[in-house]
Design a protein around this motif. Structure first.
Motif: not given
Length: 172
Positions: A30-45
């Protein structure tokens, strides 16, 4: 027949790969590569290195015949997180849900489910390269002879030993 017009020119390999991988990820997780690729920015440092999204469980659609509109309902995102950092991540759920929904541009996630497990693959142990002998060792010494800095010279010798010591490498 494909309804999109053919693009002229070169395409990035990531675009081609994403078009192939996204349908599989969507079906299975249910996820896509955009979410996986942007996870670092979404989750934060604070959580980028210890967490990763695993899947989104979407609720079953209610039938339109039951009087519901059958529209989109937010899902539950399962996040893998390492050890005790999962506790800290659980305290940040509200903010993380806002970031994820902001990424999607609509309320895609209602809640987060955190699963404690290793996220980073275990580091492979590398064997130190075998020391060079004979002509290869003399050749490497000649190559680094003019280097003045001891640290740089040592680093270049380690690199040269690793390269020249590989199986199949052409030794002088």
């Amino acid at each position: 027949m494909n309804s999109r017009p053919a693009r002229k020119g070169a395409q990035q390999i990531s675009e081609v790969a994403n078009r192939l991988i996204d349908p599989v990820l969507a079906r299975r997780a249910g996820i896509n590569t955009m979410l996986l690729g942007s996870w670092d920015e979404i989750a934060g440092s604070a959580f980028a290195d210890c967490s990763r999204p695993e899947k989104i469980a979407w609720p079953r659609r209610v039938s339109e015949m039951a009087g519901e509109d059958g529209g989109h309902q937010p899902g539950t995102l399962t996040i893998a997180c390492e050890g005790s950092r999962a506790l800290f991540l659980s305290h940040q759920q509200g903010e993380l849900i806002q970031r994820i929904n902001g990424f999607f541009g609509f309320p895609a996630i209602r809640q987060i489910r955190i699963v404690q497990k290793p996220v980073t693959p275990p580091a492979r142990r590398r064997r130190p390269p075998r020391p060079l002998t004979g002509e290869a060792a003399r050749h490497l010494d000649a190559l680094v002879e003019g280097i003045e800095g001891d640290a740089l010279k040592a680093a270049l010798k380690r690199l040269g030993t690793a390269v020249l010591g590989q199986k199949g490498s052409k030794r002088p």
